[in-house]
Design an enzyme around this catalytic site. Structure first.
Site, mmCIF file in Angstrom:
data_model
loop_
_atom_site.group_PDB
_atom_site.id
_atom_site.type_symbol
_atom_site.label_atom_id
_atom_site.label_comp_id
_atom_site.label_asym_id
_atom_site.label_seq_id
_atom_site.Cartn_x
_atom_site.Cartn_y
_atom_site.Cartn_z
ATOM 1 C CE LYS A 135 -4.444 0.977 0.276
ATOM 2 N NZ LYS A 135 -5.602 0.157 -0.118
ATOM 3 C CG ASP A 175 -7.342 3.291 -0.612
ATOM 4 O OD1 ASP A 175 -7.808 2.144 -0.574
ATOM 5 O OD2 ASP A 175 -7.426 4.069 0.364
HETATM 6 P P1 NDP Z 1 -12.959 7.844 -2.461
HETATM 7 O O1 NDP Z 1 -11.895 8.837 -2.285
HETATM 8 O O2 NDP Z 1 -13.549 7.652 -3.814
HETATM 9 O O3 NDP Z 1 -14.154 8.132 -1.439
HETATM 10 C C1 NDP Z 1 -13.964 8.214 -0.052
HETATM 11 C C2 NDP Z 1 -15.286 8.552 0.584
HETATM 12 O O4 NDP Z 1 -15.211 8.400 1.998
HETATM 13 C C3 NDP Z 1 -15.677 9.999 0.324
HETATM 14 O O5 NDP Z 1 -17.067 10.086 0.243
HETATM 15 C C4 NDP Z 1 -15.141 10.677 1.586
HETATM 16 O O6 NDP Z 1 -15.750 11.904 1.891
HETATM 17 C C5 NDP Z 1 -15.536 9.648 2.615
HETATM 18 N N1 NDP Z 1 -14.880 9.883 3.907
HETATM 19 C C6 NDP Z 1 -15.495 10.157 5.048
HETATM 20 N N2 NDP Z 1 -14.676 10.357 6.048
HETATM 21 C C7 NDP Z 1 -13.460 10.204 5.552
HETATM 22 C C8 NDP Z 1 -12.179 10.295 6.128
HETATM 23 N N3 NDP Z 1 -11.987 10.597 7.409
HETATM 24 N N4 NDP Z 1 -11.151 10.039 5.339
HETATM 25 C C9 NDP Z 1 -11.332 9.770 4.043
HETATM 26 N N5 NDP Z 1 -12.532 9.691 3.441
HETATM 27 C C10 NDP Z 1 -13.588 9.907 4.189
HETATM 28 O O7 NDP Z 1 -12.355 6.460 -1.920
HETATM 29 P P2 NDP Z 1 -12.848 4.967 -2.205
HETATM 30 O O8 NDP Z 1 -14.300 4.905 -2.408
HETATM 31 O O9 NDP Z 1 -11.939 4.392 -3.219
HETATM 32 O O10 NDP Z 1 -12.458 4.265 -0.817
HETATM 33 C C11 NDP Z 1 -13.375 4.136 0.264
HETATM 34 C C12 NDP Z 1 -12.916 3.025 1.190
HETATM 35 O O11 NDP Z 1 -12.883 1.788 0.473
HETATM 36 C C13 NDP Z 1 -11.513 3.190 1.779
HETATM 37 O O12 NDP Z 1 -11.497 2.628 3.062
HETATM 38 C C14 NDP Z 1 -10.654 2.343 0.850
HETATM 39 O O13 NDP Z 1 -9.473 1.915 1.500
HETATM 40 C C15 NDP Z 1 -11.604 1.191 0.595
HETATM 41 N N6 NDP Z 1 -11.353 0.388 -0.601
HETATM 42 C C16 NDP Z 1 -11.246 0.964 -1.831
HETATM 43 C C17 NDP Z 1 -11.064 0.173 -2.944
HETATM 44 C C18 NDP Z 1 -11.013 0.744 -4.313
HETATM 45 O O14 NDP Z 1 -10.918 -0.042 -5.252
HETATM 46 N N7 NDP Z 1 -11.120 2.049 -4.511
HETATM 47 C C19 NDP Z 1 -10.923 -1.280 -2.833
HETATM 48 C C20 NDP Z 1 -11.131 -1.793 -1.505
HETATM 49 C C21 NDP Z 1 -11.321 -0.971 -0.443
HETATM 50 P P3 NDP Z 1 -15.008 13.306 1.596
HETATM 51 O O15 NDP Z 1 -15.138 13.517 0.119
HETATM 52 O O16 NDP Z 1 -15.745 14.276 2.410
HETATM 53 O O17 NDP Z 1 -13.574 13.136 2.034
HETATM 54 O O1 2IT Z 2 -7.948 -1.525 -0.632
HETATM 55 C C1 2IT Z 2 -7.895 -2.001 -1.779
HETATM 56 O O2 2IT Z 2 -8.021 -3.209 -1.992
HETATM 57 C C2 2IT Z 2 -7.711 -1.070 -2.901
HETATM 58 N N1 2IT Z 2 -7.651 0.131 -2.686
HETATM 59 C C3 2IT Z 2 -7.564 -1.600 -4.295
HETATM 60 C C4 2IT Z 2 -6.156 -2.038 -4.552
HETATM 61 C C5 2IT Z 2 -5.836 -2.440 -5.965
HETATM 62 O O3 2IT Z 2 -4.659 -2.742 -6.187
HETATM 63 O O4 2IT Z 2 -6.708 -2.476 -6.829
#
Ligand code: NDP
Ligand code: 2IT
Length: 458
Positions: A135, A175
């Site tokens: 990561k 992420d």
């Molecule tokens: P994005 O940046 O697209 O979205 C993050 C969302 O979470 C936003 O709506 C954000 O709001 C909100 N949020 C609320 N509180 C917090 C905070 N304290 N810190 C950061 N964000 C906050 O990210 P993703 O949708 O990609 O990721 C969301 C979660 O899913 C994370 O935990 C990530 O690790 C996990 N994840 C992501 C994957 C991926 O493929 N993208 C895969 C597996 C897991 P605001 O805009 O107000 O910050």
């Molecule tokens: O938390 C996760 O699994 C991710 N943000 C996606 C990682 C990836 O390599 O697609």
């Protein structure tokens, strides 16, 4: 079993936990993730204690193979030099090249990236695909930055990161704060510096230059495929169920989309400021317009749907979790649901929780859900669809060929269904039937332990 306060009986295991806590005292998120996993491994460690101890398996598993930290200087639009810190945690490469996302958020530090990298080892093992755990990211805050500032930051970040990555070495992706736009800038800079079209070095790329269909939707869709299987195994389904989702980013949006496809109704979504409640079901086209196009705040939903209700966050329970619903999908960030929140959710009739985010539920809240017979899908299993589809993107890049939408979607569905079955089976085998937290940790660990043992003490 999942409560970090619980002492384990196995001496070797307890000794490793204590040592890591001593060594990493200033890394609370990493300690939380490590302890959550290790305490659930007790039955396996008990059985193989001597074998693991002789090769210091758990000591090596909890120590990253490598951590890289670097300076990221960039020029803002006023011509002022800004400096951020970049990182890559290459945690464990036993199963394949390090694989995991990049997070750009002001809260990013070594503890958060070690927790995420550690989780990623297990998650990636569960996918059944050849990817190790890593990561990275930066304390850079993308909010309010112009496109040019984002580009200059990504270019500076990649100028340093490119020394340490490669399609057979380490493959970053998105992420929090890193989506298609950032991956594009990062890829461009990588290609310019290396003068080589190594498409498999990053995943989450645009479809025009080596990306995979379904990668954008994969984490959210995968979460719902896992949820479908978990409900089915317990005599339930999603049709007609009410849903609340924390977050409104990549994972949240596509979780909502698939929830609707499965006949459920999403009553609320949120961002870090607050949540919207729409009794008619949140309109996803509007959310996509606000978040994917305008990069705005969720409050702006009221400009489109004046009858919806907006609640600002205050106190220790995020507003979205005060909405009464049956299916709870935390898709924002870590430690979003504490015990107090879990109690509200259970009192409001929650039947299932699916972690779209990484570690969004604190250990005491997980324990509370399980004790209260709320079905609980742990993130490292339930949100593995994103990284699994990233691995499918790497496979397509290696073949110099791409599959069509249905082909990728069917593979994703198959992978998520398999992950659920493996978690269910491992839990049952060790006497924890229905506890998918224990099931996921044990199923993943057994594979990693075998791979590490086979490769000797390195
Ligand atoms: P994005 O940046 O697209 O979205 C993050 C969302 O979470 C936003 O709506 C954000 O709001 C909100 N949020 C609320 N509180 C917090 C905070 N304290 N810190 C950061 N964000 C906050 O990210 P993703 O949708 O990609 O990721 C969301 C979660 O899913 C994370 O935990 C990530 O690790 C996990 N994840 C992501 C994957 C991926 O493929 N993208 C895969 C597996 C897991 P605001 O805009 O107000 O910050
Ligand atoms: O938390 C996760 O699994 C991710 N943000 C996606 C990682 C990836 O390599 O697609």
């Amino acid at each position: 079993m999942t409560n970090s306060a619980v002492m384990v009986k196995n001496e070797y295991l307890q000794e490793v936990i204590n040592k890591v806590k001593e060594k990493c005292g200033f890394e609370p998120e990493f300690i939380q993730a490590m302890e959550e996993v290790l305490t659930t491994l007790e039955p396996v460690v008990q059985k193989h204690e001597k074998e693991y101890k002789d090769i210091a398996l758990l000591e090596r598993l909890t120590e990253p193979e490598r951590i890289i930290s670097f300076r990221v200087p960039w020029l803002d639009d006023n011509g002022k030099v800004q400096v951020n810190r970049g990182y890559r945690v290459q945690f464990n490469g036993a199963i394949g090249p390090y694989k995991g996302g990049l997070r750009f958020h002001p809260s990013v530090n070594q503890s958060i990236l070690k927790f995420l990298g550690f989780e990623q080892i297990f998650k990636n093992a569960l996918t059944g695909l050849p990817i190790g755990g890593g990561k990275g990211g930066s304390d850079f805050d993308p909010k309010g930055k112009s496109d040019n500032e984002i580009m200059r930051f990504c270019q500076s970040f990649m100028t340093e990161l490119q020394k340490y990555i490669g399609q057979d070495v380490d493959v970053p992706a998105g992420d929090i704060g890193v989506g298609a736009r950032e991956i594009g800038y990062l890829f461009g800079q990588f290609r310019k510096i290396r003068n080589s079209y190594e498409a498999g070095v990053l995943t989450g790329k645009g479809l025009e230059y080596g990306g995979s269909l379904v990668r954008t939707q994969a984490t959210g869709y995968g979460l719902l495929y896992f949820m479908r299987e978990m409900l089915k195994a317990n005599g339930q389904n999603l049709n007609g169920k009410t849903v609340i989702i924390s977050g409104s980013g990549n994972v949240a949006i596509y979780a909502a989309e698939k929830a609707y496809e499965f006949g459920a109704k999403v009553l609320g979504m949120s961002d870090s400021n607050g949540c919207i409640y729409d009794e008619n079901g949140v309109n996803l086209d509007i959310i996509k317009e606000i978040k994917e196009v305008k990069r705005g705040r969720i409050k702006e939903y009221l400009n489109y749907v004046p009858n919806a209700i907006y609640s600002e966050n205050s106190g220790s329970v995020p507003a979205v979790y005060k909405i009464k619903a049956e299916i709870i999908l935390p898709c924002a960030t870590q430690n979003d649901i504490n015990l107090e929140t879990a109690k509200i959710l259970v009192a409001n009739g929650a039947i299932a929780v699916g972690e779209g985010a990484n570690m969004p539920t604190t250990p005491d809240a997980v324990e509370y859900f399980i004790q209260n017979k709320v079905l609980f899908a742990p993130g490292k299993a339930a949100n593995a669809g994103g990284v699994a589809t990233s691995a499918l993107e790497m496979a397509q890049n290696s073949m110099r060929y791409s599959w069509n939408y249905d082909e990728v979607d069917q593979k994703l569905d198959g992978i998520m269904t398999n992950i659920f079955k493996n978690c269910e089976k491992a839990a049952k085998e060790y006497g924890y039937e229905g506890n998918y937290v224990v099931g996921a940790n044990i199923a993943a660990f057994r594979k990693i332990a075998k791979a590490m043992r086979a490769q000797g003490v390195i």
